[in-house]
Design a protein around this motif. Structure first.
Motif, PDB file in Angstrom:
ATOM      1  N   TYR A 367      -7.396   6.000  -6.265  1.00 52.83           N
ATOM      2  CA  TYR A 367      -6.111   6.663  -6.020  1.00 52.83           C
ATOM      3  C   TYR A 367      -5.996   7.961  -6.815  1.00 52.83           C
ATOM      4  O   TYR A 367      -5.672   9.020  -6.260  1.00 52.83           O
ATOM      5  CB  TYR A 367      -4.944   5.739  -6.371  1.00 52.83           C
ATOM      6  N   GLU A 380      -8.412  17.108   2.742  1.00 53.43           N
ATOM      7  CA  GLU A 380      -9.144  16.186   3.610  1.00 53.43           C
ATOM      8  C   GLU A 380      -9.965  15.192   2.793  1.00 53.43           C
ATOM      9  O   GLU A 380     -10.030  14.004   3.119  1.00 53.43           O
ATOM     10  CB  GLU A 380     -10.040  16.963   4.569  1.00 53.43           C
ATOM     11  N   ARG A 383      -7.553  12.689   1.464  1.00 54.91           N
ATOM     12  CA  ARG A 383      -7.138  11.725   2.484  1.00 54.91           C
ATOM     13  C   ARG A 383      -8.161  10.597   2.620  1.00 54.91           C
ATOM     14  O   ARG A 383      -7.794   9.423   2.757  1.00 54.91           O
ATOM     15  CB  ARG A 383      -6.933  12.454   3.818  1.00 54.91           C
ATOM     16  N   LYS A 384      -9.428  10.946   2.575  1.00 55.02           N
ATOM     17  CA  LYS A 384     -10.469   9.923   2.696  1.00 55.02           C
ATOM     18  C   LYS A 384     -10.393   8.912   1.554  1.00 55.02           C
ATOM     19  O   LYS A 384     -10.631   7.718   1.750  1.00 55.02           O
ATOM     20  CB  LYS A 384     -11.843  10.586   2.738  1.00 55.02           C
ATOM     21  N   GLU A 387      -7.356   6.646   2.207  1.00 55.04           N
ATOM     22  CA  GLU A 387      -7.610   5.719   3.322  1.00 55.04           C
ATOM     23  C   GLU A 387      -8.455   4.533   2.888  1.00 55.04           C
ATOM     24  O   GLU A 387      -8.370   3.449   3.476  1.00 55.04           O
ATOM     25  CB  GLU A 387      -8.288   6.460   4.474  1.00 55.04           C
ATOM     26  N   ARG A 388      -9.273   4.705   1.847  1.00 58.68           N
ATOM     27  CA  ARG A 388     -10.115   3.607   1.363  1.00 58.68           C
ATOM     28  C   ARG A 388      -9.286   2.432   0.858  1.00 58.68           C
ATOM     29  O   ARG A 388      -9.739   1.279   0.919  1.00 58.68           O
ATOM     30  CB  ARG A 388     -11.030   4.098   0.234  1.00 58.68           C
ATOM     31  N   SER A 390      -5.563   2.220   1.268  1.00 62.98           N
ATOM     32  CA  SER A 390      -4.173   2.175   1.752  1.00 62.98           C
ATOM     33  C   SER A 390      -3.808   0.861   2.420  1.00 62.98           C
ATOM     34  O   SER A 390      -2.629   0.584   2.657  1.00 62.98           O
ATOM     35  CB  SER A 390      -3.909   3.329   2.730  1.00 62.98           C
ATOM     36  N   ASN A 391      -4.815   0.032   2.741  1.00 62.74           N
ATOM     37  CA  ASN A 391      -4.537  -1.288   3.324  1.00 62.74           C
ATOM     38  C   ASN A 391      -4.482  -2.388   2.267  1.00 62.74           C
ATOM     39  O   ASN A 391      -4.360  -3.567   2.604  1.00 62.74           O
ATOM     40  CB  ASN A 391      -5.590  -1.633   4.374  1.00 62.74           C
ATOM     41  N   LEU A 401      -0.848   4.601   0.428  1.00 60.24           N
ATOM     42  CA  LEU A 401      -0.197   4.599   1.740  1.00 60.24           C
ATOM     43  C   LEU A 401       0.890   5.672   1.798  1.00 60.24           C
ATOM     44  O   LEU A 401       1.008   6.416   2.784  1.00 60.24           O
ATOM     45  CB  LEU A 401       0.402   3.220   2.020  1.00 60.24           C
ATOM     46  N   LEU A 404      -0.359   9.128   2.193  1.00 54.63           N
ATOM     47  CA  LEU A 404      -0.743   9.421   3.573  1.00 54.63           C
ATOM     48  C   LEU A 404       0.463   9.604   4.482  1.00 54.63           C
ATOM     49  O   LEU A 404       0.312   9.788   5.695  1.00 54.63           O
ATOM     50  CB  LEU A 404      -1.634   8.300   4.114  1.00 54.63           C
TER      51      LEU A 404
END
Length: 662
Positions: A367, A380, A383-384, A387-388, A390-391, A401, A404
Motif C-alpha cells: 500500500y 499507473e 494503481r497496479k 490492485e494487488r 484491494s480485495n 480500495l 482506486l
C-alpha cells in the motif's frame, strides 16, 4: 585513539553514570516463575476438573513428579490424550524450559502412534523435535520433522537447517533469512549459529549482526550466548557487559585495530542509541575514522532506528547515512515510517525498495509503495500496487480500495444450511475444544479448534463459524469466518452480540456503536470473562483503576466483581471511550490509541508533529507495535461494522481523518 577523544568519553561516561543502560537478566523472571509455581500449588484440587487444571499447570512448570501424581487421580477423564500429554511433557524439559536429552523416546513414540492425526500429537511431536535437535539425533529428527504438520516453531526450523548442514548442504543463506526475530531463537537457533559459524557457513560479520540484533531488542543474555560462536575471537563477558550497560565507558577505553574491538564499539553505539540517539550520533561521529564504511553505515542505521521509535525528526537524516547496509527487520520497516513521518515520498519509495523480500510482500508495504509511486508521478504503477491488495478485507486492503476510487461495502453473503451446521456438532476436535474452553484453557482449546479447520473449504468454515455462534463461542465464530477465501458471511466475521445493551449504552453517551463494536472485536473477541496478562477484564478489557475512575465520574457504585457483567462492562467501557474521544477532539485515531496505551502516550506522540498528517500516517508511525496494530484493526473493524449497521458504503480514510499538532 587520541588523548582528546579518550577524555571526551571519560567525561561523558562520568556524566551519564546515572543514566547508563541496564542489561536484561533472568534473575527477576526466575524469581517470578518460582513464585507463580508456589501460588499454583497452594489450593488443593478436589474435583476431576480441578485436578486436570492442576495437572496442566504442573506440566507447564515441568514438574514431572507432581504431574505423575495428579495424572494418577484421573483414570477416566473425558480427554485422556491431554492427561497423558501433560504427564509426558515435563519429562522432556527441565524447570527452565530447556530440552532434556534423556527424554523417554518409547513413551513418546507410543503416544504419537496412539493419537496419530490429532492436534495433541502434533504438539508432542513439536516438543520431541526440540529434544531430538538438542541431541543431534538427525536421523530420528528428519523422520519426525517430515510429519510435523504445523511447522511453526523457529527453533525446530533452526534444527532442521542444522540437520541439512550435517549432511553437507550449504544452508547459510537460509539461516540468515530465518534469523530475523530474536525472541524466538531459543536454544535451537543459538546452537545453529554456533554450528554454522564453525562450518564457515556464517561469517564473523553474520555472528556480530545477530549479536547486535539481539542487543538492539534488549535480549542481552541471548546476545552473549550467540557470541560463543565467535570462538577464539569472542570478547570476554566483562567487555560485552560494558558495551551493553556502560557504552560510554567502553568507548572511552579506545578502539583497537581489530574486528572485535570495532564490533564492540558498534555494539556500544547500538546500546547508546536506545538511551540517547543524539549522544550516539555524536559518539559515532567521533569514532567513525576507526570503523569500516560498512560498520559506520550499520551504526547510523541503529541510531536512525532508535530515533524513529522516539519519533525524532532527525531519524530520517541518520537513516540516510546508513545507505543500503543490512539492518534488522524492525529497523528496515522504521526507515519507511521515518520517511512517512517526514512526508518524503521519494525516501519512502527508496526505503521500501530496500526492504527484505519477505517484508515487501506484506500488504502494508504494498500500500505505502503505491502511495509513494502516486506521489512521485507514477499513477499507473501505483494503481497496479493498489490492485494487488484491494480485495483484502483488512486495513490496507480497504485503503487500497479507496485509493482506486472505491468505497467500503459488505460482500454478498453466503449462507449455510442447518444440516451443514449440525454436522459440526460431532467434530472430535470441536468437542475436545469445548471441554477445554469450559475449563478456561483457551490456548489448548484454540489449538484443538483450529486443527480441525485446516482442511475445511469455505462452506465448511462458515458452517463451523455458525455452529460456534450457536453455542456462544463468539471468538471462534469470528476467527473461523475470518478464514474464508471466496465465500463470505460478514454477519459472522463481524458479530454483534449483546446488541440491545450495546446500543443503549452507546446512545447514552452519543457514541458510535460501530466503533464500540470494532473495539470489542479487537479487545476481547466477545469473550465475556476475557482477562489480559496486565489485568484488563471483560468485553471492553477495562483495567481495575480505569473502571473505578469511570464509575466515580458517572456516579455509580462499583464492585470489582462486576467487571465481567455484560451490562456493567459495557456501561463503563462506552463511557470511558466517550471520555477519551472528547479529550482528543473527536479523533478516532488518537482515542483508539489512548484506549489501548493510555491517554498520555498519544498526547506525547502528537506533540512530536511539526505539521498536520493524515490519520493513516499517524497510525502507521505509532511506536508501540501492539498499539499500532490495535488502532489499525479497530478502525478497520469499525468501518465494516458501520457498513453492516447502516447498509451504506463507508470510508476508512474519512474515519482516520487528519491529526493536527497540538
Amino acid at each position: 585513539m587520541s588523548k582528546r577523544l579518550t577524555r571526551v568519553y571519560r567525561v561523558v561516561a562520568a556524566f551519564l553514570t546515572a543514566a547508563s543502560l541496564v542489561a536484561c537478566t533472568t534473575t527477576g523472571a526466575a524469581s517470578h516463575f518460582r513464585h507463580a509455581r508456589l501460588e499454583r500449588h497452594t489450593a488443593i484440587p478436589q474435583t476431576p476438573d480441578e485436578i486436570f487444571v492442576a495437572l496442566r499447570n504442573a506440566a507447564l512448570d515441568n514438574d514431572a513428579a507432581r504431574a505423575a501424581e495428579l495424572a494418577s487421580q484421573l483414570p477416566n477423564y473425558p480427554i485422556p490424550s491431554y492427561v497423558e500429554y501433560f504427564q509426558i511433557r515435563p519429562q522432556m524439559f527441565d524447570s527452565q524450559g530447556k530440552a532434556l536429552v534423556d527424554a523417554p523416546d518409547d513413551v513418546i513414540r507410543a503416544f504419537l502412534s496412539k493419537y496419530r492425526g490429532r492436534a495433541i500429537a502434533d504438539r508432542l511431536r513439536n516438543d520431541w523435535l526440540l529434544v531430538l535437535g538438542k541431541r543431534h539425533d538427525w536421523k530420528t529428527f528428519d523422520a519426525q520433522y517430515a510429519k510435523f504438520v504445523l511447522n511453526d516453531d523457529t527453533q525446530v526450523k533452526c534444527y532442521a537447517l542444522m540437520s541439512r548442514a550435517s549432511r553437507g548442504e550449504q544452508v547459510g543463506v537460509l539461516a540468515r533469512d530465518l534469523l530475523v526475530h530474536p525472541r524466538y531463537f531459543g536454544e535451537g537457533c543459538v546452537d545453529m549459529i554456533n554450528m554454522l559459524a564453525q562450518m564457515k557457513q556464517l561469517t564473523p560479520d553474520d555472528v556480530w549482526f545477530q549479536i547486535r540484533q539481539a542487543y538492539e531488542s534488549n535480549y542481552v543474555t541471548l546476545g552473549k550466548q550467540i557470541a560463543d560462536a565467535l570462538g577464539d575471537q569472542r570478547p570476554d563477558d566483562a567487555l560485552l557487559d560494558m558495551a551493553a550497560n556502560r557504552p560510554t565507558q567502553l568507548l572511552a577505553r579506545g578502539i583497537q585495530d581489530t574486528d572485535a574491538s570495532r564490533q564492540l564499539a558498534l555494539l556500544a553505539i547500538t546500546r547508546m542509541a536506545r538511551n540517547s540517539p543524539a549522544l550516539a550520533s555524536a559518539s559515532l561521529g567521533e569514532i567513525s575514522a576507526y570503523l569500516s564504511p560498512q560498520e559506520r553505515q550499520a551504526g547510523w542505521g541503529e541510531i536512525g532506528y532508535q530515533a524513529a521509535l522516539e519519533l525524532d525528526p532527525q531519524a530520517l537524516d541518520w537513516y540516510r547515512r546508513s545507505g543500503d547496509v543490512r539492518l534488522s527487520f524492525p529497523a528496515q520497516q522504521w526507515k519507511v515510517r521515518a520517511a512517512l513521518r517526514a512526508g518524503d515520498w521519494t525516501a519512502v519509495r527508496s526505503a521500501i525498495e530496500q526492504l527484505a523480500p519477505e517484508l515487501r510482500g506484506d500488504s502494508v508495504w504494498i500500500y505505502w509503495y503505491g502511495r509513494a509511486l502516486s506521489a512521485t508521478g507514477q499513477p499507473e504503477a501505483a494503481r497496479k500496487q493498489f490492485e494487488r491488495i484491494s480485495n483484502q478485507y483488512n486495513f490496507y486492503g480497504q485503503l487500497a480500495l479507496e485509493a482506486l476510487g472505491g468505497k467500503i461495502t459488505i460482500p454478498p453473503r453466503t449462507t449455510v444450511t442447518p444440516a451443514e451446521v449440525d454436522a459440526m456438532r460431532n467434530v472430535p476436535g470441536f468437542l475436545r475444544a469445548e471441554k477445554l474452553y469450559a475449563l478456561n484453557l483457551r490456548l489448548e482449546g484454540n489449538r484443538e479448534w483450529n486443527w480441525e479447520l485446516r482442511r475445511m473449504d469455505d462452506s465448511q468454515l462458515l458452517a463451523a463459524a455458525e455452529y460456534a455462534k450457536s453455542i456462544e463461542l463468539y471468538d471462534r465464530a469470528v476467527n473461523t469466518a475470518d478464514r474464508t477465501r471466496t465465500e463470505q458471511d460478514f454477519t459472522l466475521r463481524y458479530l454483534m452480540p449483546f446488541r440491545s445493551a450495546m446500543e443503549r449504552n452507546a446512545a447514552a453517551v452519543d457514541l458510535d456503536p460501530a466503533w464500540a463494536y470494532g473495539l470489542i472485536r479487537q479487545e476481547s473477541r466477545f469473550i465475556i470473562n476475557a482477562s489480559s496478562t496486565v489485568g484488563a477484564s471483560g468485553l471492553m478489557q477495562l483495567m481495575p483503576g480505569t473502571a473505578r475512575l469511570v464509575a466515580r465520574k458517572i456516579g455509580i457504585d462499583y464492585n470489582p466483581s462486576a467487571i465481567h457483567d455484560i451490562n456493567t462492562n459495557l456501561l463503563l467501557g462506552t463511557n470511558y471511550l466517550s471520555m477519551i474521544y472528547n479529550q482528543f477532539d473527536g479523533s478516532a485515531v488518537l482515542a483508539s490509541a489512548g484506549y489501548n496505551a493510555g491517554p498520555r502516550r498519544p498526547l506525547n506522540w502528537r506533540a512530536t508533529l511539526t505539521r498536520p498528517v493524515e490519520g493513516a500516517i499517524f497510525a502507521e508511525t505509532i511506536p508501540f507495535n501492539e498499539t499500532r496494530i490495535y488502532v489499525e484493526n479497530v478502525l478497520s473493524n469499525t468501518t465494516y461494522y458501520a457498513a453492516l449497521i447502516s447498509g451504506k458504503p463507508q470510508s476508512l480514510k474519512a474515519r482516520l481523518g487528519t491529526v493536527f499538532p497540538q
